[in-house]
Design an enzyme around this catalytic site. Structure first.
Site, PDB file in Angstrom:
ATOM      1  N   CYS A 265      39.169  42.101  40.540  1.00  0.00           N
ATOM      2  CA  CYS A 265      40.146  41.203  39.887  1.00  0.00           C
ATOM      3  C   CYS A 265      41.308  41.987  39.279  1.00  0.00           C
ATOM      4  O   CYS A 265      42.442  41.499  39.233  1.00  0.00           O
ATOM      5  CB  CYS A 265      39.475  40.283  38.871  1.00  0.00           C
TER       6      CYS A 265
ATOM      7  N   ASP B 219      33.607  48.672  21.687  1.00  0.00           N
ATOM      8  CA  ASP B 219      32.832  47.858  22.626  1.00  0.00           C
ATOM      9  C   ASP B 219      31.544  47.256  22.057  1.00  0.00           C
ATOM     10  O   ASP B 219      31.248  46.101  22.291  1.00  0.00           O
ATOM     11  CB  ASP B 219      32.512  48.694  23.890  1.00  0.00           C
TER      12      ASP B 219
ATOM     13  N   CYS C  57      43.850  37.007  41.105  1.00  0.00           N
ATOM     14  CA  CYS C  57      42.500  37.452  40.709  1.00  0.00           C
ATOM     15  C   CYS C  57      41.469  36.368  40.955  1.00  0.00           C
ATOM     16  O   CYS C  57      40.350  36.646  41.391  1.00  0.00           O
ATOM     17  CB  CYS C  57      42.477  37.915  39.256  1.00  0.00           C
TER      18      CYS C  57
ATOM     19  N   CYS D 170      50.819  33.150  38.940  1.00  0.00           N
ATOM     20  CA  CYS D 170      49.946  33.996  39.769  1.00  0.00           C
ATOM     21  C   CYS D 170      48.480  33.570  39.636  1.00  0.00           C
ATOM     22  O   CYS D 170      48.020  33.231  38.551  1.00  0.00           O
ATOM     23  CB  CYS D 170      50.109  35.450  39.316  1.00  0.00           C
TER      24      CYS D 170
HETATM   25  C1  B12 Z   1      30.153  40.851  27.406  1.00  0.00           C
HETATM   26  C2  B12 Z   1      31.182  41.757  28.047  1.00  0.00           C
HETATM   27  C3  B12 Z   1      31.261  41.759  29.437  1.00  0.00           C
HETATM   28  C4  B12 Z   1      30.547  40.718  30.314  1.00  0.00           C
HETATM   29  C5  B12 Z   1      31.343  39.398  30.217  1.00  0.00           C
HETATM   30  C6  B12 Z   1      32.852  39.579  30.461  1.00  0.00           C
HETATM   31  C7  B12 Z   1      33.739  38.496  29.896  1.00  0.00           C
HETATM   32  N1  B12 Z   1      34.844  38.234  30.559  1.00  0.00           N
HETATM   33  O1  B12 Z   1      33.414  37.956  28.863  1.00  0.00           O
HETATM   34  C8  B12 Z   1      30.565  41.416  31.701  1.00  0.00           C
HETATM   35  C9  B12 Z   1      29.294  42.220  31.881  1.00  0.00           C
HETATM   36  C10 B12 Z   1      30.723  40.490  32.901  1.00  0.00           C
HETATM   37  C11 B12 Z   1      31.748  42.372  31.520  1.00  0.00           C
HETATM   38  C12 B12 Z   1      32.477  42.865  32.576  1.00  0.00           C
HETATM   39  C13 B12 Z   1      33.542  43.747  32.433  1.00  0.00           C
HETATM   40  N2  B12 Z   1      33.922  44.371  31.326  1.00  0.00           N
HETATM   41 CO1  B12 Z   1      33.227  43.913  29.562  1.00  0.00          CO
HETATM   42  N3  B12 Z   1      32.806  43.455  27.820  1.00  0.00           N
HETATM   43  C14 B12 Z   1      32.036  42.561  27.245  1.00  0.00           C
HETATM   44  C15 B12 Z   1      32.134  42.560  25.714  1.00  0.00           C
HETATM   45  C16 B12 Z   1      30.947  43.354  25.152  1.00  0.00           C
HETATM   46  C17 B12 Z   1      32.208  41.181  25.060  1.00  0.00           C
HETATM   47  C18 B12 Z   1      33.223  40.219  25.723  1.00  0.00           C
HETATM   48  C19 B12 Z   1      33.079  38.809  25.206  1.00  0.00           C
HETATM   49  O2  B12 Z   1      33.075  38.573  24.008  1.00  0.00           O
HETATM   50  N4  B12 Z   1      32.938  37.848  26.116  1.00  0.00           N
HETATM   51  C20 B12 Z   1      32.835  36.461  25.765  1.00  0.00           C
HETATM   52  C21 B12 Z   1      34.051  35.636  26.259  1.00  0.00           C
HETATM   53  C22 B12 Z   1      34.157  34.306  25.536  1.00  0.00           C
HETATM   54  O3  B12 Z   1      35.109  36.399  25.974  1.00  0.00           O
HETATM   55  P1  B12 Z   1      36.326  36.767  26.982  1.00  0.00           P
HETATM   56  O4  B12 Z   1      36.135  36.460  28.395  1.00  0.00           O
HETATM   57  O5  B12 Z   1      36.647  38.174  26.550  1.00  0.00           O
HETATM   58  O6  B12 Z   1      37.175  35.592  26.445  1.00  0.00           O
HETATM   59  C23 B12 Z   1      38.494  35.415  26.210  1.00  0.00           C
HETATM   60  C24 B12 Z   1      39.169  34.659  27.360  1.00  0.00           C
HETATM   61  O7  B12 Z   1      38.293  34.488  28.444  1.00  0.00           O
HETATM   62  C25 B12 Z   1      39.604  33.374  26.740  1.00  0.00           C
HETATM   63  N5  B12 Z   1      38.789  32.150  27.035  1.00  0.00           N
HETATM   64  C26 B12 Z   1      37.466  31.966  26.938  1.00  0.00           C
HETATM   65  N6  B12 Z   1      37.153  30.698  27.192  1.00  0.00           N
HETATM   66  C27 B12 Z   1      38.283  30.054  27.468  1.00  0.00           C
HETATM   67  C28 B12 Z   1      38.478  28.730  27.802  1.00  0.00           C
HETATM   68  C29 B12 Z   1      39.770  28.333  28.032  1.00  0.00           C
HETATM   69  C30 B12 Z   1      39.987  26.907  28.386  1.00  0.00           C
HETATM   70  C31 B12 Z   1      40.845  29.269  27.947  1.00  0.00           C
HETATM   71  C32 B12 Z   1      42.211  28.855  28.216  1.00  0.00           C
HETATM   72  C33 B12 Z   1      40.609  30.619  27.615  1.00  0.00           C
HETATM   73  C34 B12 Z   1      39.328  30.985  27.370  1.00  0.00           C
HETATM   74  O8  B12 Z   1      39.595  33.607  25.354  1.00  0.00           O
HETATM   75  C35 B12 Z   1      38.463  34.388  25.095  1.00  0.00           C
HETATM   76  C36 B12 Z   1      38.257  34.870  23.745  1.00  0.00           C
HETATM   77  O9  B12 Z   1      37.096  34.241  23.279  1.00  0.00           O
HETATM   78  C37 B12 Z   1      33.506  43.334  25.514  1.00  0.00           C
HETATM   79  C38 B12 Z   1      33.585  44.176  24.232  1.00  0.00           C
HETATM   80  C39 B12 Z   1      33.798  43.314  23.000  1.00  0.00           C
HETATM   81  N7  B12 Z   1      33.011  43.527  21.987  1.00  0.00           N
HETATM   82  O10 B12 Z   1      34.694  42.478  22.979  1.00  0.00           O
HETATM   83  C40 B12 Z   1      33.610  44.184  26.782  1.00  0.00           C
HETATM   84  C41 B12 Z   1      35.016  44.380  27.442  1.00  0.00           C
HETATM   85  C42 B12 Z   1      35.650  43.001  27.415  1.00  0.00           C
HETATM   86  N8  B12 Z   1      34.707  44.792  28.798  1.00  0.00           N
HETATM   87  C43 B12 Z   1      35.537  45.630  29.276  1.00  0.00           C
HETATM   88  C44 B12 Z   1      35.529  46.085  30.630  1.00  0.00           C
HETATM   89  C45 B12 Z   1      36.340  47.332  30.943  1.00  0.00           C
HETATM   90  C46 B12 Z   1      34.811  45.379  31.606  1.00  0.00           C
HETATM   91  C47 B12 Z   1      34.913  45.536  33.126  1.00  0.00           C
HETATM   92  C48 B12 Z   1      36.310  45.855  33.638  1.00  0.00           C
HETATM   93  C49 B12 Z   1      33.898  46.613  33.614  1.00  0.00           C
HETATM   94  C50 B12 Z   1      33.778  46.720  35.112  1.00  0.00           C
HETATM   95  N9  B12 Z   1      34.740  47.210  35.831  1.00  0.00           N
HETATM   96  O11 B12 Z   1      32.762  46.386  35.690  1.00  0.00           O
HETATM   97  C51 B12 Z   1      34.404  44.137  33.597  1.00  0.00           C
HETATM   98  C52 B12 Z   1      35.576  43.135  33.722  1.00  0.00           C
HETATM   99  C53 B12 Z   1      35.126  41.792  34.192  1.00  0.00           C
HETATM  100  C54 B12 Z   1      36.035  40.678  33.647  1.00  0.00           C
HETATM  101  N10 B12 Z   1      36.900  40.147  34.477  1.00  0.00           N
HETATM  102  O12 B12 Z   1      35.922  40.365  32.453  1.00  0.00           O
HETATM  103  C55 B12 Z   1      36.627  45.982  28.286  1.00  0.00           C
HETATM  104  C56 B12 Z   1      37.908  45.232  28.683  1.00  0.00           C
HETATM  105  C57 B12 Z   1      39.197  45.972  28.400  1.00  0.00           C
HETATM  106  C58 B12 Z   1      40.380  45.083  28.732  1.00  0.00           C
HETATM  107  N11 B12 Z   1      41.430  45.688  29.271  1.00  0.00           N
HETATM  108  O13 B12 Z   1      40.363  43.895  28.522  1.00  0.00           O
HETATM  109  C59 B12 Z   1      35.967  45.499  26.908  1.00  0.00           C
HETATM  110  C60 B12 Z   1      36.968  44.985  25.874  1.00  0.00           C
HETATM  111  C61 B12 Z   1      35.208  46.726  26.348  1.00  0.00           C
HETATM  112  C62 B12 Z   1      36.155  47.758  25.719  1.00  0.00           C
HETATM  113  N12 B12 Z   1      35.995  48.043  24.431  1.00  0.00           N
HETATM  114  O14 B12 Z   1      37.045  48.317  26.326  1.00  0.00           O
HETATM  115  N13 B12 Z   1      31.990  42.615  30.228  1.00  0.00           N
HETATM  116  S1  SF4 Z   2      45.453  38.591  35.551  1.00  0.00           S
HETATM  117 FE1  SF4 Z   2      45.200  37.462  37.475  1.00  0.00          FE
HETATM  118  S2  SF4 Z   2      46.656  35.751  37.305  1.00  0.00           S
HETATM  119 FE2  SF4 Z   2      47.259  37.251  35.730  1.00  0.00          FE
HETATM  120  S3  SF4 Z   2      48.850  38.503  36.771  1.00  0.00           S
HETATM  121 FE3  SF4 Z   2      46.854  39.564  37.056  1.00  0.00          FE
HETATM  122  S4  SF4 Z   2      46.077  38.838  39.076  1.00  0.00           S
HETATM  123 FE4  SF4 Z   2      47.744  37.428  38.430  1.00  0.00          FE
END
Ligand code: B12
Ligand code: SF4
Length: 321
Positions: free
Chosen positions: A248, A138, A198, A195
């Site tokens: 979600c 993480d 979320c 789907c």
């Molecule tokens: C910052 C962070 C957060 C932030 C931002 C979350 C986010 N979605 O980015 C906050 C505080 C909101 C958060 C929340 C949570 N987090 Co968090 N978080 C992180 C962290 C430290 C970095 C994630 C990151 O780089 N975000 C930046 C964006 C760009 O990345 P991303 O959303 O992951 O992006 C991917 C997709 O969204 C997609 N994408 C992005 N932009 C676009 C655009 C288009 C057009 C498309 C098609 C796709 C796409 O590709 C991306 C890859 O870059 C990671 C650990 C790590 N070092 O990776 C843990 C991590 C992601 N978190 C984790 C967890 C458990 C949570 C929570 C469930 C905790 C909770 N219950 O409250 C929530 C889930 C919320 C959610 N729906 O994401 C776990 C997820 C495990 C898993 N099964 O995926 C991680 C991996 C930690 C771990 N080692 O287990 N988190």
């Molecule tokens: S991540 Fe969201 S869109 Fe994908 S199967 Fe789960 S609820 Fe449906």
């Protein structure tokens, strides 16, 4: 020249990982995966909020080879933390405090960090050649979900969490970046289909498009990462979520029959297991401080928890019985 698999094989590492308590293990190439480039745009759009550490380390997060130039493969592990408790979306009682599932037990950084170290120690002892390696849970400058997808662990769902077709998404990710030319897995394929549950269920509309989360609206960010006042306009939507949010993932069809873990590390601590908002508000500071020892929930500090509890206590529809 073709890489030759080292004496320490991918299959041996995976089987050792499972013996150590990891629920899945896969191997991704340390390559320029297209999804890695989304981070820069995501930060530019302001979706990181005040998580300044993400922009500070964006350059390193863009590729694990910026963290370890000799990197060739990334060994990614998944650990199920789900336990036998109902989802927040199944709870009809608005006075019940909702805490994100991942934070109920021991701090995963410590528990999984220890297991990862044991795996790495074993790898070093088992390899005839020395190699470079770095393990992260993480907190490292690594986009863990992208490598998890390319290691075949699971696909990045529309809610942005990694979903494994057998385990669901209640999984912690952790990885070892190595210089070993290990055999890599096929990437996981997207199984969200049409789907959109979320996106529709998120209480604050934080999933702005499939795969894109605006942290500044996400209840997890607001209740854990954000310091100071929570914007007044978002407070009513927080409901009973006093630390993190799982909505979600709870509505996701892939989590409807998700396996649970019997690992004592993830079982809910009695101090906050099935408690009301009022009970948690009344809990004295010293009891909180003792309960928070070795828990991931200490990240927000007691002052943050008390802020969240006060907001939940004032939420519309909350019964004060
Ligand atoms: C910052 C962070 C957060 C932030 C931002 C979350 C986010 N979605 O980015 C906050 C505080 C909101 C958060 C929340 C949570 N987090 Co968090 N978080 C992180 C962290 C430290 C970095 C994630 C990151 O780089 N975000 C930046 C964006 C760009 O990345 P991303 O959303 O992951 O992006 C991917 C997709 O969204 C997609 N994408 C992005 N932009 C676009 C655009 C288009 C057009 C498309 C098609 C796709 C796409 O590709 C991306 C890859 O870059 C990671 C650990 C790590 N070092 O990776 C843990 C991590 C992601 N978190 C984790 C967890 C458990 C949570 C929570 C469930 C905790 C909770 N219950 O409250 C929530 C889930 C919320 C959610 N729906 O994401 C776990 C997820 C495990 C898993 N099964 O995926 C991680 C991996 C930690 C771990 N080692 O287990 N988190
Ligand atoms: S991540 Fe969201 S869109 Fe994908 S199967 Fe789960 S609820 Fe449906």
């Amino acid at each position: 020249m073709q890489d030759v698999e080292p004496a320490l094989t991918a299959a041996a590492i995976k089987s050792r990982a499972l013996e150590l308590g990891f629920d899945a293990c896969g191997i991704a190439p340390a390559a320029s995966h297209p999804e890695l480039s989304f981070l820069a745009e995501w930060i530019a759009r302001g979706y990181a909020g005040d998580m300044a550490y993400l922009s500070r380390s964006a350059e390193r997060r863009a590729d694990v080879r910026h963290v370890m130039p000799s990197a060739r493969t990334v060994i990614v592990t998944a650990t199920v933390y789900n336990t036998e408790r109902p989802y927040s979306t199944e709870c009809a009682d608005p006075s019940r405090a909702q805490i994100a599932r991942y934070a109920w037990g021991d701090d995963y950084h410590d528990v999984i960090g220890g297991r990862l170290e044991t795996l790495l120690d074993w790898m070093r002892r088992s390899s005839p050649e020395p190699f470079d390696a770095r393990g992260y849970v993480d907190t490292g400058p690594v986009q863990e979900r992208v490598y998890a997808q390319y290691a075949g662990i699971g696909w990045i769902g529309k809610h942005t969490c990694v979903i494994n077709d057998r385990l669901g998404s209640w999984i912690f990710l952790a990885e070892i970046i190595t210089s070993l030319p290990l055999a890599v897995d096929a990437p996981a394929t997207d199984q969200c289909g049409t789907c959109t549950l979320c996106l529709e269920a998120c209480p604050t509309g934080a999933i702005v498009e499939a795969g894109v989360l605006d942290s500044t609206r996400c209840i997890s960010y607001l209740t854990i990462e954000h310091r100071g006042e929570i914007p007044a306009a978002l407070q009513p939507a927080l409901g009973a979520h006093v630390y993190g949010c799982d909505v979600c993932q709870e509505v996701c069809p892939w989590n409807q029959a998700a396996p649970t873990s019997a690992d004592p590390a993830w079982q809910p601590r009695p101090a906050w297991d099935a408690k009301t908002i009022a009970e948690l508000r009344q809990m004295p500071d010293d009891v909180w401080q003792t309960a928070l020892r070795g828990s991931a929930m200490k990240r927000t500090k007691l002052v943050g928890l008390r802020r969240n509890l006060a907001i939940a206590d004032a939420a519309p529809g909350r019964s004060r019985a």
